[in-house]
Design an enzyme around this catalytic site. Structure first.
Site, PDB file in Angstrom:
ATOM      1  N   GLU A  50       0.941  -1.236   0.106  1.00  0.00           N
ATOM      2  CA  GLU A  50      -0.128   0.139   0.150  1.00  0.00           C
ATOM      3  C   GLU A  50       0.900   1.389  -0.065  1.00  0.00           C
ATOM      4  OE1 GLU A  50      -3.104   0.345   3.153  1.00  0.00           O
ATOM      5  OE2 GLU A  50      -3.761   2.419   2.358  1.00  0.00           O
ATOM      6  N   GLU A  75       4.481   4.809   4.100  1.00  0.00           N
ATOM      7  CA  GLU A  75       4.110   6.064   4.679  1.00  0.00           C
ATOM      8  C   GLU A  75       5.185   7.121   4.971  1.00  0.00           C
ATOM      9  OE1 GLU A  75       0.826   7.761   4.636  1.00  0.00           O
ATOM     10  OE2 GLU A  75       1.960   9.490   5.004  1.00  0.00           O
ATOM     11  N   ASP A 102       9.421   7.705   1.023  1.00  0.00           N
ATOM     12  CA  ASP A 102       8.661   8.105  -0.384  1.00  0.00           C
ATOM     13  C   ASP A 102       8.201   6.754  -0.970  1.00  0.00           C
ATOM     14  OD1 ASP A 102       7.922   8.416  -2.810  1.00  0.00           O
ATOM     15  OD2 ASP A 102       8.864  10.444  -2.856  1.00  0.00           O
ATOM     16  N   ASP A 126      -3.386  11.968  -1.952  1.00  0.00           N
ATOM     17  CA  ASP A 126      -3.545  13.550  -1.864  1.00  0.00           C
ATOM     18  C   ASP A 126      -4.136  13.961  -2.984  1.00  0.00           C
ATOM     19  OD1 ASP A 126      -2.703  14.542   0.937  1.00  0.00           O
ATOM     20  OD2 ASP A 126      -0.988  13.047   0.166  1.00  0.00           O
ATOM     21  N   LYS A 130      -6.226  21.486  -7.611  1.00  0.00           N
ATOM     22  CA  LYS A 130      -6.120  22.606  -8.485  1.00  0.00           C
ATOM     23  C   LYS A 130      -4.868  22.032  -9.905  1.00  0.00           C
ATOM     24  CE  LYS A 130      -5.180  26.384  -5.685  1.00  0.00           C
ATOM     25  NZ  LYS A 130      -4.228  27.329  -4.759  1.00  0.00           N
ATOM     26  N   ASP A 162     -11.762  10.048  -3.473  1.00  0.00           N
ATOM     27  CA  ASP A 162     -13.305  10.617  -3.141  1.00  0.00           C
ATOM     28  C   ASP A 162     -13.244  11.871  -4.073  1.00  0.00           C
ATOM     29  OD1 ASP A 162     -11.168  11.540  -1.647  1.00  0.00           O
ATOM     30  OD2 ASP A 162     -12.456  12.855  -0.633  1.00  0.00           O
TER      31      ASP A 162
HETATM   32  C1  SAM Z   1      -5.094  11.632   1.965  1.00  0.00           C
HETATM   33  S1  SAM Z   1      -4.046  10.650   2.877  1.00  0.00           S
HETATM   34  C2  SAM Z   1      -4.905   9.031   2.673  1.00  0.00           C
HETATM   35  C3  SAM Z   1      -4.277   8.131   3.776  1.00  0.00           C
HETATM   36  C4  SAM Z   1      -4.760   6.710   3.834  1.00  0.00           C
HETATM   37  N1  SAM Z   1      -4.756   6.159   2.608  1.00  0.00           N
HETATM   38  C5  SAM Z   1      -6.353   6.725   4.134  1.00  0.00           C
HETATM   39  O1  SAM Z   1      -7.019   6.474   3.255  1.00  0.00           O
HETATM   40  O2  SAM Z   1      -6.758   7.234   5.459  1.00  0.00           O
HETATM   41  C6  SAM Z   1      -2.668  10.528   1.723  1.00  0.00           C
HETATM   42  C7  SAM Z   1      -1.377   9.751   2.415  1.00  0.00           C
HETATM   43  O3  SAM Z   1      -0.570   9.610   1.205  1.00  0.00           O
HETATM   44  C8  SAM Z   1       0.782   9.833   1.916  1.00  0.00           C
HETATM   45  N2  SAM Z   1       1.762  10.193   1.019  1.00  0.00           N
HETATM   46  C9  SAM Z   1       1.721  10.989   0.051  1.00  0.00           C
HETATM   47  N3  SAM Z   1       2.828  10.889  -0.781  1.00  0.00           N
HETATM   48  C10 SAM Z   1       3.269   9.869  -0.351  1.00  0.00           C
HETATM   49  C11 SAM Z   1       4.700   9.320  -0.927  1.00  0.00           C
HETATM   50  N4  SAM Z   1       5.350   9.783  -2.023  1.00  0.00           N
HETATM   51  N5  SAM Z   1       4.941   8.307  -0.049  1.00  0.00           N
HETATM   52  C12 SAM Z   1       4.437   7.687   1.055  1.00  0.00           C
HETATM   53  N6  SAM Z   1       3.293   8.319   1.574  1.00  0.00           N
HETATM   54  C13 SAM Z   1       2.997   9.297   0.668  1.00  0.00           C
HETATM   55  C14 SAM Z   1       0.528  11.125   2.787  1.00  0.00           C
HETATM   56  O4  SAM Z   1       1.586  11.434   3.717  1.00  0.00           O
HETATM   57  C15 SAM Z   1      -0.849  10.835   3.401  1.00  0.00           C
HETATM   58  O5  SAM Z   1      -0.889  10.295   4.586  1.00  0.00           O
END
Ligand code: SAM
Length: 247
Positions: A50, A75, A102, A126, A130, A162
């Protein structure tokens, strides 16, 4: 001559909130315990990865419900990692590992073998709504190509969002990748590009053009995520997109 590599585009906004040095030191220790290694990856169980698991509790529940499978969650948000690691410290699950970098580097690190993954999940990435920020979306052709190479035949990639415009963006990105077959959706990439503009988040018309009813439903192994709960409270429902590795 020195070769400089471009810095990777940042895909998220925050890395930690209010965490003391002591907590960070504890986190570092726990991360060593739960780090994925070659032995874990080679165990031979079906492997799920994941990307951006948030607080990791949905992954924890999936792993608890399915001990015959192995799970690696990635994460970079320290507080999210902390929640999962505390749960693992309290009730260890031998089929879970945590990658605190990452997520994109997992596919270039050499840890994962080609054609080895049963399932890859990107849940509520995320949204970067925009247009000028779309380049920050984690779903990009290079990453999807790399994920495809690491999926075994009939392995599954799920992207769940979403945000209608992210659903369009995902279909437009996945559709042209040879060897990945989108399930359920009848939309083509070309249909999604103009619709994506129509469906700029908040603009009317986007949902009507595609709509979650034309996509997958939640799979049987689904566990609600924290972000999903927040989105549903705000009135935004998930759009499930699934692709199968065919060759
Ligand atoms: C909007 S949150 C959703 C978290 C989780 N999947 C949920 O549904 O509750 C997006 C997550 O992706 C992580 N994230 C974004 N870019 C990432 C990357 N390049 N590597 C690892 N995590 C990343 C962010 O830190 C954040 O916790």
């Amino acid at each position: 001559m020195t070769v400089t590599h471009p810095r990777p585009i940042i895909t998220t906004g925050r890395l930690a909130t209010r965490m003391s040095e002591q907590e960070q030191a504890q986190l570092k220790d726990l991360l060593k315990t739960w780090a994925p290694d070659a032995t874990f990856v080679a165990e031979g169980k079906p492997l799920e990865v994941e990307l951006g698991m948030g607080n990791g509790m949905a992954l924890y529940e999936r792993a608890k419900a399915n001990p015959a499978m192995n799970f690696i969650g990635s994460e970079i948000y320290l507080n999210g990692l902390q929640t999962l690691l505390k749960a693992l410290q309290k009730n260890p699950l031998p089929n879970v590992r945590v990658y605190p970098e990452d997520a994109r580097t997992l596919f270039t690190s050499g840890l994962l073998q080609p054609e080895s993954l049963a399932r890859v999940l990107i849940l509520f990435p995320d949204p970067w709504p925009k247009s000028s920020h779309h380049k920050r979306r984690i779903v990009q052709p290079e990453l999807i190509e790399s994920i495809k190479q690491h999926l075994q035949k009939n392995g599954e990639l799920w992207v769940v969002s979403d945000w209608p415009s992210y659903a369009y963006h995902t279909i437009a990105t996945l559709y042209p990748i040879k060897g990945l077959q989108l399930e359920q959706t009848v939309r083509k990439a070309a249909d999604c590009k103009p619709s994506a503009r129509l469906a700029e988040d908040g603009a009317p018309g986007g949902e009507a053009a595609l709509g979650p009813q034309l996509l997958m439903q939640a799979p049987v192994w689904w566990q609600t995520t924290k972000y999903q709960e927040k989105a549903q409270i705000a009135g935004r429902n998930p759009w499930f997109i699934k692709a199968i590795k065919t060759s």
